[in-house]
Design an enzyme around this catalytic site. Sequence first.
Site, PDB file in Angstrom:
ATOM      1  N   CYS A   1      56.678 -12.005 -34.481  1.00 21.54           N
ATOM      2  CA  CYS A   1      56.647 -13.261 -33.743  1.00 21.54           C
ATOM      3  C   CYS A   1      55.496 -13.220 -32.741  1.00 21.54           C
ATOM      4  O   CYS A   1      55.202 -12.177 -32.170  1.00 21.54           O
ATOM      5  CB  CYS A   1      57.987 -13.456 -33.032  1.00 21.54           C
TER       6      CYS A   1
ATOM      7  N   CYS B   1      66.734 -14.398 -29.747  1.00 21.63           N
ATOM      8  CA  CYS B   1      65.497 -14.082 -29.027  1.00 21.63           C
ATOM      9  C   CYS B   1      65.849 -13.536 -27.657  1.00 21.63           C
ATOM     10  O   CYS B   1      66.728 -14.064 -26.972  1.00 21.63           O
ATOM     11  CB  CYS B   1      64.643 -15.343 -28.901  1.00 21.63           C
TER      12      CYS B   1
ATOM     13  N   GLN C   1      59.792 -25.919 -14.555  1.00 14.58           N
ATOM     14  CA  GLN C   1      59.492 -24.511 -14.794  1.00 14.58           C
ATOM     15  C   GLN C   1      60.580 -23.875 -15.659  1.00 14.58           C
ATOM     16  O   GLN C   1      61.767 -24.054 -15.411  1.00 14.58           O
ATOM     17  CB  GLN C   1      59.384 -23.762 -13.468  1.00 14.58           C
TER      18      GLN C   1
ATOM     19  N   CYS D   1      48.793 -21.612 -13.771  1.00 15.32           N
ATOM     20  CA  CYS D   1      49.387 -20.884 -14.896  1.00 15.32           C
ATOM     21  C   CYS D   1      48.325 -20.242 -15.763  1.00 15.32           C
ATOM     22  O   CYS D   1      48.643 -19.659 -16.809  1.00 15.32           O
ATOM     23  CB  CYS D   1      50.270 -21.816 -15.734  1.00 15.32           C
TER      24      CYS D   1
END
Length: 539
Positions: free
Chosen positions: A80, A157, A280, A405
Amino acid sequence: MEALEKGSVYTAVIDGYSSEGLGIARVNGAVVFVPHAVRGEEIDLRITKVMKTSCAGEIVKIHDPSPERMEPECPYAGKCGGCAYRHLTYPEELWAKRQRVQDALTRIGGLDLTVEEILGAKNPEHYRNKSQYPVGADGSIGFFQARTHKVVPIRRCLIQTEAADRTAQAVGEWMRRYKISAYDETTGKGLVRHVCVRVNRKGESLCCVVVNGNKVPREPELAAYVTAAVPHTVGVLLNSNTHRGNVVLGDKYRTLFGRNYLMDTLCGLEFKLSMPSFYQVNRDQAEVLYGKALEFAGLTGNETVLDLYCGIGTITLCLAKAAKRVIGAEIVPPAIRDAKENALRNQIENAEFFCGDAADIAAKLESDGLRPDVVTVDPPRKGLAPEVIASVAAMGPEKVVYVSCDPATLGRDVKIFREFGYEAKRAAAVDMFPGTAHVETVVLLSRETNPLTVEVRMEVETGEVKEHPTYKRIQEYVQEKYGFKVHTAYIAEVKRMVGLDMHKAPNAVEQRKHEYHPCPPEKVEAIKDALRHFGLIAE
């Protein structure tokens, strides 16, 4: 320097990490990027690709494994493309991220400023409150393999919530049971494209299935499958996205079950979240990030604060608790509607919101005479457009708090801010996305000189005093003589056009990659006239 050859094996030491989390080795003077490598390890590597300025490699043998290397707990590690640091201990991951920010500020931003700290997560797993699962053409649901659009099927996950994973699996079971087709991006045919899930602090979830059309067969059964798998689901939505491309969400929504929003709490405030609104993804670390931004802002309760890229008003409303007046701006209409509702819901009366492009809003507020004490910006990954920086500087705030970011665009933008008279004073990193290569940064910029005041310099050789006009003086001259306004970014463009030394211009703007409309010819001539009037260029 001996050129490296594809397929050849070399011995090298890993001395750092790239922005994507790859190990960096240097062989015969060439940079080689190596996946799953750890700083300090001596390895044998095989060259897998030779590029113009660097090479890609793979590990053949590790001579002395680093104590910071660990066996990934995730069974999908290396398959992944979501996580880059599953092979590192968490302290080493934090070192890599802090160094990435430091390198960007030093090398790109040209700053002599130390990143004070990186604030790590107390719980680096299952932190995401928003999940987006692509659906492969074969119906598999998971995440994209690195640098491809091949979907790796994933059932569990380590960074998603259990509720989100169960929701995605329920949609997959519904598709198989009723033979619902998956979207094939190569042909543009098929129905189901993505499964999106939001989860709040209480464990409630909102599911949105993105389809290539306006409806799907067995819609009641879809809602039933999702709510059976996740009983705390408050709503199941259908989103229509018929456009080919990488954009996940379309503009049209339809509610199949429950409601079309989710409520959550952040920093002691309650927020309404619609599916497209920015929020967020790591709630706990968002509180850490906003706390650091508030610390840098240093509010006393008497300030006017402008918050650009405000989303649903999370930072804005946090600022409102410590300021006299706050103004938020955001381009997404549903987010602004949510922001206004959030202000009312939390009984905050000193906040107001405007919908529009950040550059347009900033320019309008500047032309209206707004003079905020503090400006906060939290832009998308591409950073700030040149006209936004120009408008912010023209307002003359004492402080700019930049939440970023992307360290690279942050470095680029703080370098531009310096030419406007704003120096970076403090910087701190926050690990908002454990396991991945992403990192958030907060930088405090303070005004060294007032860009709206006139500078007077003494020319020693002649004894003559000359006025060096600011952008404000040039704007006033053009307004008075020609009857129209000129943006500070246009003034910088014309100054560069006529060959003025931009290092002496407090409001200079560097050439940027963002879309930018050149200064109209009539305004070019008006600005040149002003420059001649002030003696900056010859008659």
